[in-house]
Design a protein around this motif. Structure first.
Motif, PDB file in Angstrom:
ATOM      1  N   CYS A 185       6.515 141.981 105.206  1.00 25.49           N
ATOM      2  CA  CYS A 185       6.616 140.513 105.143  1.00 25.49           C
ATOM      3  C   CYS A 185       7.481 140.096 103.955  1.00 25.49           C
ATOM      4  O   CYS A 185       8.337 139.203 104.073  1.00 25.49           O
ATOM      5  N   ALA A 186       7.267 140.743 102.804  1.00 31.47           N
ATOM      6  CA  ALA A 186       8.046 140.413 101.604  1.00 31.47           C
ATOM      7  C   ALA A 186       9.529 140.650 101.837  1.00 31.47           C
ATOM      8  O   ALA A 186      10.373 139.822 101.468  1.00 31.47           O
ATOM      9  N   LEU A 187       9.873 141.768 102.466  1.00 29.28           N
ATOM     10  CA  LEU A 187      11.283 142.104 102.685  1.00 29.28           C
ATOM     11  C   LEU A 187      11.916 141.220 103.758  1.00 29.28           C
ATOM     12  O   LEU A 187      13.110 140.921 103.688  1.00 29.28           O
ATOM     13  N   THR A 188      11.116 140.787 104.736  1.00 31.02           N
ATOM     14  CA  THR A 188      11.634 139.863 105.748  1.00 31.02           C
ATOM     15  C   THR A 188      12.016 138.534 105.102  1.00 31.02           C
ATOM     16  O   THR A 188      13.074 137.955 105.385  1.00 31.02           O
ATOM     17  N   CYS A 189      11.153 138.056 104.195  1.00 29.84           N
ATOM     18  CA  CYS A 189      11.457 136.838 103.426  1.00 29.84           C
ATOM     19  C   CYS A 189      12.717 137.041 102.597  1.00 29.84           C
ATOM     20  O   CYS A 189      13.604 136.168 102.559  1.00 29.84           O
ATOM     21  N   ALA A 190      12.832 138.204 101.935  1.00 29.50           N
ATOM     22  CA  ALA A 190      13.987 138.491 101.080  1.00 29.50           C
ATOM     23  C   ALA A 190      15.272 138.544 101.887  1.00 29.50           C
ATOM     24  O   ALA A 190      16.308 137.987 101.475  1.00 29.50           O
ATOM     25  N   GLU A 191      15.246 139.198 103.039  1.00 28.57           N
ATOM     26  CA  GLU A 191      16.450 139.300 103.879  1.00 28.57           C
ATOM     27  C   GLU A 191      16.898 137.927 104.376  1.00 28.57           C
ATOM     28  O   GLU A 191      18.097 137.637 104.442  1.00 28.57           O
ATOM     29  N   TYR A 192      15.936 137.094 104.709  1.00 26.90           N
ATOM     30  CA  TYR A 192      16.269 135.742 105.178  1.00 26.90           C
ATOM     31  C   TYR A 192      16.971 134.947 104.077  1.00 26.90           C
ATOM     32  O   TYR A 192      18.029 134.337 104.302  1.00 26.90           O
ATOM     33  N   LEU A 193      16.408 134.970 102.864  1.00 25.75           N
ATOM     34  CA  LEU A 193      17.006 134.212 101.761  1.00 25.75           C
ATOM     35  C   LEU A 193      18.363 134.792 101.355  1.00 25.75           C
ATOM     36  O   LEU A 193      19.289 134.052 101.002  1.00 25.75           O
ATOM     37  N   ALA A 194      18.491 136.135 101.432  1.00 25.83           N
ATOM     38  CA  ALA A 194      19.722 136.782 100.982  1.00 25.83           C
ATOM     39  C   ALA A 194      20.853 136.635 101.991  1.00 25.83           C
ATOM     40  O   ALA A 194      21.975 136.249 101.629  1.00 25.83           O
ATOM     41  N   PHE A 195      20.576 136.945 103.239  1.00 29.04           N
ATOM     42  CA  PHE A 195      21.652 137.066 104.216  1.00 29.04           C
ATOM     43  C   PHE A 195      21.901 135.794 105.020  1.00 29.04           C
ATOM     44  O   PHE A 195      22.922 135.667 105.690  1.00 29.04           O
ATOM     45  N   GLU A 196      20.966 134.834 104.969  1.00 27.19           N
ATOM     46  CA  GLU A 196      21.183 133.568 105.673  1.00 27.19           C
ATOM     47  C   GLU A 196      21.389 132.398 104.714  1.00 27.19           C
ATOM     48  O   GLU A 196      21.893 131.357 105.107  1.00 27.19           O
ATOM     49  N   HIS A 197      20.973 132.595 103.443  1.00 28.33           N
ATOM     50  CA  HIS A 197      21.176 131.530 102.451  1.00 28.33           C
ATOM     51  C   HIS A 197      21.971 132.030 101.249  1.00 28.33           C
ATOM     52  O   HIS A 197      22.038 131.338 100.229  1.00 28.33           O
ATOM     53  N   ASN A 198      22.553 133.216 101.375  1.00 32.34           N
ATOM     54  CA  ASN A 198      23.469 133.775 100.359  1.00 32.34           C
ATOM     55  C   ASN A 198      22.872 133.803  98.949  1.00 32.34           C
ATOM     56  O   ASN A 198      23.555 133.534  97.962  1.00 32.34           O
ATOM     57  N   MET A 199      21.595 134.134  98.867  1.00 33.51           N
ATOM     58  CA  MET A 199      20.940 134.237  97.567  1.00 33.51           C
ATOM     59  C   MET A 199      20.866 135.701  97.130  1.00 33.51           C
ATOM     60  O   MET A 199      20.928 136.614  97.967  1.00 33.51           O
ATOM     61  N   HIS A 200      20.757 135.921  95.840  1.00 35.23           N
ATOM     62  CA  HIS A 200      20.553 137.269  95.312  1.00 35.23           C
ATOM     63  C   HIS A 200      19.058 137.428  95.040  1.00 35.23           C
ATOM     64  O   HIS A 200      18.504 136.745  94.183  1.00 35.23           O
ATOM     65  N   ILE A 201      18.416 138.318  95.792  1.00 32.49           N
ATOM     66  CA  ILE A 201      16.959 138.444  95.768  1.00 32.49           C
ATOM     67  C   ILE A 201      16.560 139.774  95.140  1.00 32.49           C
ATOM     68  O   ILE A 201      17.051 140.840  95.545  1.00 32.49           O
ATOM     69  N   LEU A 202      15.675 139.704  94.179  1.00 28.71           N
ATOM     70  CA  LEU A 202      15.063 140.895  93.596  1.00 28.71           C
ATOM     71  C   LEU A 202      13.660 141.021  94.174  1.00 28.71           C
ATOM     72  O   LEU A 202      12.840 140.107  94.036  1.00 28.71           O
ATOM     73  N   VAL A 203      13.382 142.140  94.825  1.00 27.10           N
ATOM     74  CA  VAL A 203      12.070 142.382  95.431  1.00 27.10           C
ATOM     75  C   VAL A 203      11.310 143.385  94.564  1.00 27.10           C
ATOM     76  O   VAL A 203      11.783 144.497  94.335  1.00 27.10           O
ATOM     77  N   ILE A 204      10.139 142.985  94.096  1.00 33.73           N
ATOM     78  CA  ILE A 204       9.271 143.878  93.322  1.00 33.73           C
ATOM     79  C   ILE A 204       8.032 144.165  94.163  1.00 33.73           C
ATOM     80  O   ILE A 204       7.319 143.233  94.561  1.00 33.73           O
ATOM     81  N   LEU A 205       7.778 145.436  94.434  1.00 38.76           N
ATOM     82  CA  LEU A 205       6.640 145.848  95.255  1.00 38.76           C
ATOM     83  C   LEU A 205       5.709 146.720  94.425  1.00 38.76           C
ATOM     84  O   LEU A 205       6.116 147.758  93.914  1.00 38.76           O
TER      85      LEU A 205
END
Length: 463
Positions: free
Chosen positions: A228-248
């Motif tokens: 779920c976390a990575l799905t949110c990250a991919e959406y923000l990164a690849f559809e809204h051109n954001m740079h996302i740092l994911v910490i798990l």
């Protein structure tokens, strides 16, 4: 046509079995309705001919073989996505738990992600500044990289994660497009409260989407949390051109949930009881980091895992090391001497560091300085080993200089306060100041031009 299957064939822990079903697929979602009207979500985890095994999210307490009606939804689990997710707190299954109500979704996406064509990947370049000297100088985090933290039980990895979330930033011209997705798996109430409180106190929560799975939550939710976390990250990164740092954190808790899940299905165990597909399962999470051609965004991962008994050969860190591009290893002996963050420099590395630092990224002397600091600190270990045999008084002047350098390096460079945020220039200057405590003849990893520019015996006293 939607069919409802009345009754169950078997109940085994969190799993239920249905016979005589058809037209369903692996990972498909289902709704189980009880006689009293309550509903529970389930996911298909095994399919064979006319039989299906489902894992029930809320557990099987209260279920019997006759009091259920199961309806399959014909789709995998999907996450509601929106830019409103930043500043919000969700359960491990993506449900809001901050009391602010549901988000208004712009779209839904399969939490398992979409296979990414390797040809469409761009090579990771440019760095993320964490403000932590040991990481920024010696194992630099590159945008689009996956760089795990190998820690141990009781070490300060949670504190380090909070500091990275608070301080991490990219180049100033793109800083407004940077955000963090934080996934916590199997954490206790006090740890979850610590993360929430720290993010709120520092104002970081506004640029963080949190997914929290508690230790008493169902293990199926723990398996869903990183996805779920990575799905949110991919959406923000690849559809809204954001740079996302994911910490798990903590991937060991995730792997243990996977082991329990595998055992409940009766699968043949592999090393230390973990399923034989642990490698490919971890890869399906870690490989969701990267940069895609045609998008200005990126997904960078910092998975944190605790090594049982500090054993780096344990299956979880061992397999993680094969998949990821380096590691940051935390050291218990440094932690016991009061050093924070207790980063063990010599076994740590970033394999992509060389292509994201230097002129145009950090500073032209960065790579040479890092090489020299590694080499000098390695000689510190040799000098300390020799001193333990013959005594420090019998060491040569050069070895004594390395002993002094080692003390300064640990006290001033590795050790820094929780609230200390160093720029890359401050970090590099501090490194040169420490190297200046060594004889110039010992600095053989630096060319003459940079040695003349940055080396100064006076820096040792002022650094």
């Amino acid at each position: 046509m939607n069919l409802k299957y009345v009754g169950l064939s078997e109940i085994n822990g969190p799993l239920v079995v249905l016979d005589k079903v058809s037209g369903i697929s692996y990972d498909e979602m289902a709704e189980i309705r009880l006689d009293d009207g309550t509903r529970r979500l389930a996911r298909v985890v095994e399919v064979s001919e006319n039989k299906a095994v489902l894992q029930v999210f809320e557990g099987t307490k209260g279920l019997s073989l006759k009091n259920t009606a199961t309806k399959f939804e014909g789709r995998p689990m999907e996450l509601a996505l929106s830019t409103e997710m930043l500043g919000r707190i969700f359960s491990g299954a993506g449900k809001p738990i901050d009391g602010l109500g549901d988000i208004y979704p712009e779209k839904y996406a399969d939490i398992n992600g979409k296979p990414l064509n390797p040809v469409s990947r761009s090579y990771p370049r440019n760095y993320i500044n964490t403000g932590i000297s040991s990481i920024d100088a010696l194992m630099t985090l590159i945008r689009g990289q996956k760089l795990p933290i190998f820690s141990g039980s009781g070490l300060s990895h949670n504190k380090l994660a909070v500091q990275i979330v608070r301080q991490a930033k990219i180049a100033d011209e793109n800083g407004q497009d940077f955000a963090v997705v934080f996934g916590a798996m199997g954490v206790k109430n006090d740890v979850a409260d610590y993360f929430r409180r720290r993010f709120e106190e520092t104002g970081s929560l506004q640029r963080v989407a949190m997914f929290i799975n508690m230790s008493n939550d169902p293990i199926i939710e723990r398996i869903l949390t990183p996805r779920c976390a990575l799905t949110c990250a991919e959406y923000l990164a690849f559809e809204h051109n954001m740079h996302i740092l994911v910490i798990l954190t903590d991937m060991t808790s995730y792997a243990e949930a996977l082991r329990e899940f595998s055992s409940s299905k009766g699968e043949i165990p592999g090393r230390k009881g973990y399923p034989g597909y642990l490698y490919s399962d971890l890869a399906s999470i870690y490989e969701r980091a990267g940069i895609v051609k045609g998008s200005d965004g990126s997904v960078t991962q910092i998975p944190i895992l605790t090594m049982p008994n500090d054993d780096i050969t344990h299956p979880v860190p061992d397999l993680t090391g094969y998949i990821t591009e380096g590691q940051i290893v935390m050291d218990r002996s440094l932690d016991q001497t009061g050093v924070y963050p207790a980063v063990s420099v010599l076994p740590s590395l970033s394999r992509l560091m060389k292509d994201g630092i230097g002129e145009g990224y950090t500073r032209e002397d960065h790579q040479m300085l890092a090489n020299q600091l590694f080499a000098a600190y390695a000689k510190v270990s040799d000098a300390r080993a020799l001193a333990s045999v013959i005594g420090e008084e019998e060491l040569s002047e050069t070895d004594k200089a390395y002993i002094r350098f080692g003390v300064l390096f640990e006290e001033r460079f590795i050790n820094q306060g929780f609230d200390v945020n160093r720029t890359i220039e401050e970090t590099l200057d501090l490194g040169w100041g420490l190297l200046s405590s060594l004889p110039k003849s010992e600095l053989d990893r630096v060319d003459e031009e940079h040695l003349e520019k940055y080396y100064s015996a006076e820096k040792t006293e002022s650094s």
